[in-house]
Design a protein around this motif. Structure first.
Motif, PDB file in Angstrom:
ATOM      1  N   LEU A   3       0.831  -1.189   0.000  1.00 29.59           N
ATOM      2  CA  LEU A   3       0.000   0.000   0.000  1.00 29.59           C
ATOM      3  C   LEU A   3       0.872   1.246   0.000  1.00 29.59           C
ATOM      4  CD1 LEU A   3      -2.626  -1.074   2.683  1.00 29.59           C
ATOM      5  CD2 LEU A   3      -2.931  -1.087   0.218  1.00 29.59           C
ATOM      6  N   LYS A   4       0.391   2.304  -0.635  1.00 30.74           N
ATOM      7  CA  LYS A   4       1.111   3.566  -0.587  1.00 30.74           C
ATOM      8  C   LYS A   4       0.320   4.562   0.253  1.00 30.74           C
ATOM      9  CE  LYS A   4      -0.659   5.821  -4.797  1.00 30.74           C
ATOM     10  NZ  LYS A   4      -0.260   6.507  -6.049  1.00 30.74           N
ATOM     11  N   PHE A   5       0.961   5.667   0.601  1.00 25.36           N
ATOM     12  CA  PHE A   5       0.338   6.631   1.500  1.00 25.36           C
ATOM     13  C   PHE A   5       0.401   8.040   0.921  1.00 25.36           C
ATOM     14  CE2 PHE A   5       1.643   2.982   3.904  1.00 25.36           C
ATOM     15  CZ  PHE A   5       0.626   2.782   4.818  1.00 25.36           C
ATOM     16  N   VAL A   6      -0.603   8.819   1.235  1.00 27.15           N
ATOM     17  CA  VAL A   6      -0.676  10.217   0.826  1.00 27.15           C
ATOM     18  C   VAL A   6      -0.605  11.073   2.088  1.00 27.15           C
ATOM     19  CG1 VAL A   6      -2.106  11.997  -0.240  1.00 27.15           C
ATOM     20  CG2 VAL A   6      -2.048   9.684  -1.217  1.00 27.15           C
ATOM     21  N   HIS A   7       0.378  11.951   2.162  1.00 25.21           N
ATOM     22  CA  HIS A   7       0.564  12.777   3.363  1.00 25.21           C
ATOM     23  C   HIS A   7      -0.179  14.101   3.230  1.00 25.21           C
ATOM     24  CE1 HIS A   7       3.790   9.855   3.849  1.00 25.21           C
ATOM     25  NE2 HIS A   7       3.839  10.201   5.114  1.00 25.21           N
ATOM     26  N   ILE A   8      -1.089  14.335   4.171  1.00 24.70           N
ATOM     27  CA  ILE A   8      -1.863  15.573   4.195  1.00 24.70           C
ATOM     28  C   ILE A   8      -1.597  16.276   5.522  1.00 24.70           C
ATOM     29  CG2 ILE A   8      -4.165  16.595   4.135  1.00 24.70           C
ATOM     30  CD1 ILE A   8      -5.050  14.193   2.439  1.00 24.70           C
ATOM     31  N   LEU A   9      -0.907  17.394   5.455  1.00 23.47           N
ATOM     32  CA  LEU A   9      -0.518  18.157   6.649  1.00 23.47           C
ATOM     33  C   LEU A   9       0.188  17.265   7.664  1.00 23.47           C
ATOM     34  CD1 LEU A   9      -3.673  20.445   7.129  1.00 23.47           C
ATOM     35  CD2 LEU A   9      -1.592  20.891   5.820  1.00 23.47           C
ATOM     36  N   GLY A  10       1.029  16.388   7.154  1.00 20.91           N
ATOM     37  CA  GLY A  10       1.841  15.545   8.024  1.00 20.91           C
ATOM     38  C   GLY A  10       1.194  14.242   8.451  1.00 20.91           C
ATOM     39  N   VAL A  11      -0.052  14.005   8.042  1.00 21.32           N
ATOM     40  CA  VAL A  11      -0.748  12.770   8.413  1.00 21.32           C
ATOM     41  C   VAL A  11      -0.767  11.828   7.207  1.00 21.32           C
ATOM     42  CG1 VAL A  11      -2.924  11.753   9.185  1.00 21.32           C
ATOM     43  CG2 VAL A  11      -2.181  13.972  10.092  1.00 21.32           C
ATOM     44  N   PRO A  12      -0.225  10.608   7.358  1.00 18.60           N
ATOM     45  CA  PRO A  12      -0.158   9.666   6.231  1.00 18.60           C
ATOM     46  C   PRO A  12      -1.448   8.865   6.053  1.00 18.60           C
ATOM     47  CG  PRO A  12       0.948   8.734   8.126  1.00 18.60           C
ATOM     48  CD  PRO A  12       0.482  10.104   8.548  1.00 18.60           C
ATOM     49  N   PHE A  13      -2.194   9.170   5.003  1.00 20.18           N
ATOM     50  CA  PHE A  13      -3.428   8.449   4.714  1.00 20.18           C
ATOM     51  C   PHE A  13      -3.146   7.306   3.750  1.00 20.18           C
ATOM     52  CE2 PHE A  13      -5.037  12.400   6.313  1.00 20.18           C
ATOM     53  CZ  PHE A  13      -6.211  12.043   6.978  1.00 20.18           C
ATOM     54  N   VAL A  14      -3.696   6.148   4.058  1.00 18.72           N
ATOM     55  CA  VAL A  14      -3.484   4.988   3.198  1.00 18.72           C
ATOM     56  C   VAL A  14      -4.262   5.173   1.900  1.00 18.72           C
ATOM     57  CG1 VAL A  14      -5.363   3.684   4.314  1.00 18.72           C
ATOM     58  CG2 VAL A  14      -3.571   2.471   3.059  1.00 18.72           C
ATOM     59  N   HIS A  15      -3.578   4.915   0.792  1.00 18.29           N
ATOM     60  CA  HIS A  15      -4.175   5.063  -0.544  1.00 18.29           C
ATOM     61  C   HIS A  15      -4.898   3.764  -0.882  1.00 18.29           C
ATOM     62  CE1 HIS A  15      -4.355   5.254  -4.946  1.00 18.29           C
ATOM     63  NE2 HIS A  15      -4.196   6.564  -4.843  1.00 18.29           N
ATOM     64  N   THR A  16      -6.205   3.738  -0.612  1.00 17.49           N
ATOM     65  CA  THR A  16      -6.962   2.505  -0.801  1.00 17.49           C
ATOM     66  C   THR A  16      -8.439   2.820  -0.955  1.00 17.49           C
ATOM     67  OG1 THR A  16      -7.324   0.276   0.116  1.00 17.49           O
ATOM     68  CG2 THR A  16      -7.403   2.114   1.654  1.00 17.49           C
ATOM     69  N   ASN A  17      -9.188   1.834  -1.412  1.00 16.76           N
ATOM     70  CA  ASN A  17     -10.641   1.966  -1.427  1.00 16.76           C
ATOM     71  C   ASN A  17     -11.223   1.033  -0.366  1.00 16.76           C
ATOM     72  OD1 ASN A  17     -10.747  -0.693  -2.555  1.00 16.76           O
ATOM     73  ND2 ASN A  17     -10.588   0.150  -4.619  1.00 16.76           N
ATOM     74  N   GLN A  18     -12.526   1.107  -0.180  1.00 17.35           N
ATOM     75  CA  GLN A  18     -13.188   0.340   0.873  1.00 17.35           C
ATOM     76  C   GLN A  18     -12.944  -1.165   0.721  1.00 17.35           C
ATOM     77  OE1 GLN A  18     -15.032   1.607   3.434  1.00 17.35           O
ATOM     78  NE2 GLN A  18     -15.905  -0.281   4.233  1.00 17.35           N
ATOM     79  N   LYS A  19     -13.164  -1.672  -0.482  1.00 14.97           N
ATOM     80  CA  LYS A  19     -13.052  -3.109  -0.738  1.00 14.97           C
ATOM     81  C   LYS A  19     -11.644  -3.621  -0.457  1.00 14.97           C
ATOM     82  CE  LYS A  19     -13.630  -6.601  -4.361  1.00 14.97           C
ATOM     83  NZ  LYS A  19     -13.996  -6.829  -5.798  1.00 14.97           N
TER      84      LYS A  19
END
Length: 245
Positions: A3-19
């Protein structure tokens, strides 16, 4: 699954969908890999900017999902779009469905005693295959070590923590090292919705990404909390402009 991550204001969000995210959690449950999930909205991100101890707790999370259309839009603004919103409530429902098939062990933590009991009752009725190994309302002594020890002894596969932001992240982050296994996920007011105590926005509102507005209409007292949304947007845009300058 990588999985890859997207950093928004220092918070790493996982790049994924629900499924795909549910598939990831199912795999970790199967392997008995301890997992800390934060379902974060703009309010959580903004709070992390001013509360360093809280930000350190977020750093302990295995995955942080985009629970809020504001996060998805922010990702698009910085040029790193996320597939979709992955909300705590939807993850809870899908995990219960999965647990029903695998007879997984589940623990419910949070909400008032009445809401908690209604949640447990509905979960047992709607998902008879799950094993509810325990529950505890959200009104407990924070310094009482018996609760984490009880959960450790019960060895649940999934622990739904509905203590609300920021308490649920604080509780999981503080105690996660004490557990050997299990998916620990903060899900805010999901027990209230699941039990029927609070009505979720109709599907039409959800599809239009106006669930936040529906909640505001139903609960006008939330207006002060909503003020964080324009601040969040301005901060994201400001940070992007600064990086380009």
């Amino acid at each position: 699954m990588t999985l890859k991550f997207v950093h928004i204001l220092g918070v790493p969000f996982v790049h994924t969908n629900q499924k795909d995210f549910i598939a990831t959690l199912e795999e970790r449950i199967d392997k008995q890999e301890k997992t800390f999930v934060v379902t974060a909205n703009p309010e959580i991100v903004m709070h992390s900017l001013k509360d360093q101890p809280y930000k350190k707790l977020l750093a302990k999370a295995t995955y942080i999902t985009a629970d809020g259309i504001g996060i998805v839009k922010a990702a698009a603004i910085i040029g790193e779009p996320l597939p979709e919103r992955v909300s705590g409530y939807d993850v809870m429902l899908d995990l219960l469905e999965s647990a029903n098939k695998t007879h997984a062990r589940v623990f419910f933590l949070g909400a008032s005693e009445a809401v908690l009991q209604a949640t447990v009752k509905k979960a047992k009725t709607d998902y008879p295959g799950i094993k509810v190994v325990g529950s505890q309302n959200g009104f407990f002594d924070w310094n009482d070590h018996q609760l984490p020890q009880q959960i450790q002894n019960m060895k649940p596969d999934i622990v739904f923590v509905a203590l609300g932001f920021p308490r649920q992240e604080q509780w999981i982050g503080t105690h996660i090292d004490q557990f050997d296994k299990g998916v620990f996920i903060g899900i805010g007011g999901s027990f209230d919705v699941f039990s029927g105590s609070v009505k979720r926005a109709p599907e039409m509102w959800q599809k239009m990404n106006l669930e936040w507005f529906y909640r505001l209409v139903k609960q006008p007292s939330r207006w002060k909390r909503m003020l964080v949304l324009p601040k969040f947007a301005a901060t994201v845009i400001g940070r992007k402009a600064f990086r380009k300058g």
